[in-house]
Design a protein around this motif. Structure first.
Motif, PDB file in Angstrom:
ATOM      1  N   VAL A 168     -11.714 -46.085  25.466  1.00 33.40           N
ATOM      2  CA  VAL A 168     -11.524 -47.521  25.649  1.00 33.40           C
ATOM      3  C   VAL A 168     -10.819 -48.128  24.440  1.00 33.40           C
ATOM      4  O   VAL A 168      -9.865 -48.905  24.573  1.00 33.40           O
ATOM      5  N   ARG A 169     -11.290 -47.775  23.277  1.00 33.50           N
ATOM      6  CA  ARG A 169     -10.676 -48.190  22.017  1.00 33.50           C
ATOM      7  C   ARG A 169     -11.139 -47.216  20.951  1.00 33.50           C
ATOM      8  O   ARG A 169     -11.899 -46.300  21.234  1.00 33.50           O
ATOM      9  N   GLU A 170     -10.671 -47.386  19.737  1.00 37.33           N
ATOM     10  CA  GLU A 170     -11.039 -46.469  18.672  1.00 37.33           C
ATOM     11  C   GLU A 170     -12.556 -46.463  18.476  1.00 37.33           C
ATOM     12  O   GLU A 170     -13.169 -47.492  18.216  1.00 37.33           O
ATOM     13  N   GLY A 171     -13.170 -45.295  18.653  1.00 39.60           N
ATOM     14  CA  GLY A 171     -14.608 -45.166  18.469  1.00 39.60           C
ATOM     15  C   GLY A 171     -15.435 -45.388  19.713  1.00 39.60           C
ATOM     16  O   GLY A 171     -16.659 -45.250  19.658  1.00 39.60           O
ATOM     17  N   ILE A 172     -14.823 -45.719  20.849  1.00 40.30           N
ATOM     18  CA  ILE A 172     -15.570 -45.960  22.092  1.00 40.30           C
ATOM     19  C   ILE A 172     -14.939 -45.140  23.218  1.00 40.30           C
ATOM     20  O   ILE A 172     -13.762 -45.318  23.531  1.00 40.30           O
ATOM     21  N   THR A 173     -15.719 -44.246  23.803  1.00 42.25           N
ATOM     22  CA  THR A 173     -15.257 -43.419  24.919  1.00 42.25           C
ATOM     23  C   THR A 173     -16.262 -43.520  26.058  1.00 42.25           C
ATOM     24  O   THR A 173     -17.468 -43.334  25.855  1.00 42.25           O
ATOM     25  N   ALA A 174     -15.779 -43.822  27.252  1.00 42.72           N
ATOM     26  CA  ALA A 174     -16.621 -43.931  28.435  1.00 42.72           C
ATOM     27  C   ALA A 174     -16.263 -42.832  29.427  1.00 42.72           C
ATOM     28  O   ALA A 174     -15.107 -42.410  29.514  1.00 42.72           O
ATOM     29  N   SER A 175     -17.255 -42.362  30.176  1.00 44.53           N
ATOM     30  CA  SER A 175     -17.012 -41.307  31.156  1.00 44.53           C
ATOM     31  C   SER A 175     -17.911 -41.504  32.368  1.00 44.53           C
ATOM     32  O   SER A 175     -19.000 -42.071  32.272  1.00 44.53           O
ATOM     33  N   ILE A 176     -17.444 -41.032  33.495  1.00 42.91           N
ATOM     34  CA  ILE A 176     -18.211 -41.046  34.738  1.00 42.91           C
ATOM     35  C   ILE A 176     -17.999 -39.705  35.413  1.00 42.91           C
ATOM     36  O   ILE A 176     -16.902 -39.120  35.342  1.00 42.91           O
ATOM     37  N   SER A 177     -19.041 -39.170  36.026  1.00 42.42           N
ATOM     38  CA  SER A 177     -18.938 -37.845  36.636  1.00 42.42           C
ATOM     39  C   SER A 177     -19.835 -37.773  37.860  1.00 42.42           C
ATOM     40  O   SER A 177     -20.731 -38.600  38.050  1.00 42.42           O
ATOM     41  N   ALA A 178     -19.571 -36.761  38.683  1.00 49.65           N
ATOM     42  CA  ALA A 178     -20.371 -36.537  39.884  1.00 49.65           C
ATOM     43  C   ALA A 178     -20.369 -35.053  40.199  1.00 49.65           C
ATOM     44  O   ALA A 178     -19.379 -34.362  39.982  1.00 49.65           O
TER      45      ALA A 178
END
Length: 297
Positions: free
Chosen positions: A265-275
Motif C-alpha cells: 500500500v505504501r512504504e512499510g504497509i503491505t496488505a494481502s488476501i487469500s483463499a
C-alpha cells in the motif's frame, strides 16, 4: 558459498506453496527497530471459525562486538522463550547457542543446547534437549558445485535409540532448485522451483506421507489431511505485477485451489488476501478465506 542448513533445503519451493496463504484467519504482523538497535516482532492471529485470538511478541538484540544475539519471546499461551547465540567469535563458522522455554501456570519448562559449524562445503547443526529423557537432533549438509546432499537424524539418549532419520539430495543454480527427501523410509518429498523470469516463479511438489505421518508441515490455519499413505501433487506460481503487487496461485491433486493477492500500500504497509477453495465441492465445500496486514517501521 557454504551450503544451507538442513531445514533450508527446498525452501524456495516450500515457501511458494505456503507463504502468503493464511486461510481461516485474520493475521497482523508488525516489525520495528528501536533506537538502541532492538528489533521487535509482533504477530497476531484471529480464527474466523472459533473467534480464538492468539499472538506473540518477540525482541532481538545483537551485540556485534561479542558476536551475540539475544532473543526473547512471549505468546498468549503464557509461554516465555529465551535464546542466546554466539557466532564466529571463538572460531570462524562456529555457532553456540542455548535456548529455553517456561510456562509459569503449569511449571512446564524445557531447553536445549545448540551447536553448528559451517565451512565452504558443509554445514553441520545439532541440538540436545535438557530433560529427563533428552533428545538429540543432528544434521549435515554437504555441497559440491551445484549439488547438495543432506542427512538428518534424531536420537533418544534416554533409550539410546534412533527415533527418526531423513536423507535429502538436491541441485541448484541461479534459476532452478531441485530437491528430494526421504523420511523414515515411508514418506518422501520431491520439489522443483524454477524462476521463469523477473515476474514469474513456478514450482511443482510431490509428497507421500507414510502411516506415521511425515511430509511437509501444513500451512498455518490449514487442517491436516487425514489418511494413510497418499501421494499428493501440487503446482504453484507467483506472478509479480507492476506497482509492488503480486498474485499467488496453487492447485493440488486433491482439487484444493489456493489464490492470493498481495499489495504494498505504501512504504512499510503491505496488505494481502487469500483463499483456499475445495474444488470437489464448490457449492458447500470447506472453503477458507484469510486477510493479512504487515507493518514495518
Amino acid at each position: 558459498m557454504a551450503p544451507p542448513p538442513y531445514p533450508d533445503l527446498g525452501k524456495l519451493a516450500r515457501d511458494l506453496f505456503r507463504r502468503g496463504y493464511h486461510p481461516g484467519v485474520w493475521q497482523l504482523d508488525c516489525k520495528s527497530m528501536s533506537s538502541p538497535g532492538i528489533e521487535f516482532f509482533t504477530t497476531g492471529f484471529a480464527s474466523q471459525d472459533h473467534s480464538k485470538v492468539a499472538g506473540s511478541l518477540q525482541s532481538k538484540y545483537k551485540i556485534e562486538d561479542s558476536g551475540l544475539t539475544l532473543t526473547e519471546r512471549w505468546n498468549t499461551d503464557s509461554w516465555f522463550f529465551g535464546e542466546i547465540v554466539q557466532k564466529d567469535k571463538l572460531a570462524q563458522g562456529l555457532m553456540l547457542g542455548l535456548e529455553g522455554k517456561f510456562q509459569p501456570s503449569s511449571d512446564s519448562k524445557d531447553g536445549k543446547f545448540k551447536l553448528g559449524y559451517v565451512e565452504d562445503h558443509f554445514n553441520f547443526l545439532t541440538d540436545m534437549g535438557i530433560s529427563s529423557s533428552p533428545i538429540m537432533n543432528c544434521s549435515l549438509v554437504l555441497g559440491h558445485k551445484e549439488f547438495l546432499g543432506g542427512l538428518g537424524c534424531t536420537f533418544d539418549l534416554g533409550d539410546t535409540s534412533l527415533s527418526s532419520w531423513k536423507v535429502a539430495l538436491g541441485w541448484s543454480n541461479d534459476k532452478a532448485t531441485l530437491h528430494g527427501e526421504l523420511k523414515d523410509g515411508d514418506s518422501w518429498l520431491a520439489s522443483l522451483f524454477y524462476k521463469l523470469n523477473d515476474q514469474i516463479d513456478a514450482a511443482v511438489e510431490l509428497t507421500k506421507t507414510g502411516g506415521g505421518g511425515g511430509g511437509p508441515e501444513p500451512a498455518e490455519g490449514e487442517a491436516e489431511q487425514a489418511g494413510g499413505s497418499d501421494v499428493t501433487v501440487g503446482v504453484g506460481m507467483i506472478y509479480r505485477l507492476e506497482g509492488d503487487a503480486l498474485i499467488r496461485a496453487k492447485i493440488n491433486s486433491k482439487a484444493e485451489l489456493g489464490l492470493g493477492y498481495e499489495q504494498k500500500v505504501r512504504e512499510g504497509i503491505t496488505a494481502s488476501i487469500s483463499a483456499v477453495l475445495d474444488g470437489r465441492n464448490i457449492s458447500d465445500g470447506n472453503h477458507k478465506f484469510g486477510v493479512g496486514l504487515a507493518l514495518e517501521c
